[in-house]
Design a protein around this motif. Sequence first.
Motif, short mmCIF file in Angstrom:
data_model
loop_
_atom_site.label_atom_id
_atom_site.label_comp_id
_atom_site.label_asym_id
_atom_site.label_seq_id
_atom_site.Cartn_x
_atom_site.Cartn_y
_atom_site.Cartn_z
N ASN A 284 -1.96 -8.90 -1.90
CA ASN A 284 -1.62 -7.81 -1.19
C ASN A 284 -0.72 -7.27 -0.85
O ASN A 284 -0.49 -6.36 -0.75
N LYS A 285 0.54 -7.70 -1.27
CA LYS A 285 1.82 -7.61 -1.08
C LYS A 285 2.44 -6.60 -2.31
O LYS A 285 3.75 -5.53 -2.41
N TYR A 286 2.16 -7.19 -3.12
CA TYR A 286 2.85 -6.54 -4.72
C TYR A 286 1.45 -6.94 -5.42
O TYR A 286 1.97 -6.95 -6.81
#
Length: 371
Positions: A284-286
């Motif tokens: 989700n973040k990267y």
Amino acid sequence: MNQTQTIKKNTRVELYDWIRVIATIFVVIGHAAYLKIVTANGGINYILPSQLSPTYNGFLLSSFRFLAIWVYTFHMPLFFFLSGAVLGLKPIGQLFSFIKSKTHRLIIPYLLVALFFMFPIKYLGNFYTYSGLSKAIISFFTGFGGSDEGHLWFLIALFWCLIIFVCITKILDKLHSNHPIIILFICIIVSQFSIRYITFSFLQISTSLYYIQWLALGYLFESCRRRYTIPYSYSILISIFIILIYLLAYRIISPHYNISIIAGIIFSIALSVVLSPLFQLIKNKYSMHYNNFIKRLFDIYLFHDPLEYIIIRIFLNKNLLSTSIGCYAYLFMRTIGIILLSIMIGNIIEYVLKRISSHFSKTKKLITDIN
């Protein structure tokens, strides 16, 4: 969260992506501790320097070597298991199309990576002498004169196992008896038969078919995964239990090869579920880096092992293990460093191939426009 039911693009199961990540890390770890390997036409046999830093035999590096010995007992059967599970995600289709697909996916990389990467890099890593290299290449392409497939043996073994497995399923389809348990039973028989009675070794067919039983087990697992979920709490308990068993009774379990493999496969599945929140967080973040890493897992397998010989040669010849920093750098380079280098090589090759493809497309269009 139901980790086992997270599906992308209809047939892609994220659980299998997570297992692939863990299996790839395990295979790197399994290849990151040896100093001696001998084959028919080459090998290495490094001796640790007399001025060895105490750090090398300290807790961290000693624990890592123990981990490497453990994962080595099951990391390759785990790949066959995973291949069988992925195979069960969708209908197999026509046999000819399947063989063509697997030839493109497995045999072409097997040949090209060996000729243009594995043999040259291992030669630079002092694995082969000049005469040994020529003999190794000849034996690689003929199947005679000793086994020199290196880590690439997995590709040809998986190819044979997949083809024979699909033939078995096609026959059972016609007999209306294609239940995964029946397939597994037949594959176990094929596996044991190949060990005892198949003596010819061309393209490693005699040793390859031993692993078909693990491929069939993965195929059975996929049929069960569709109906059952893996509770998160159970996965934690299973992971801890197997770790404790190995810590307390490693010498008792290790000689029992099949038990060790099954325990390792169960542990890998459970650990994948345990780490699923971390995988989802990273995704989700990267997202871009995560997807690229998943995409490069095959490249890590293809390129990591020959690079190990370069790392060993540099660190041992330069006597870098005489300091604590050198020992930590050695551990880093044989694990994370190797992974990063393999990803970089994969990205470079993809970029070059895209440029070549683009150039030919433009040339073809130009010729078409002229005509």
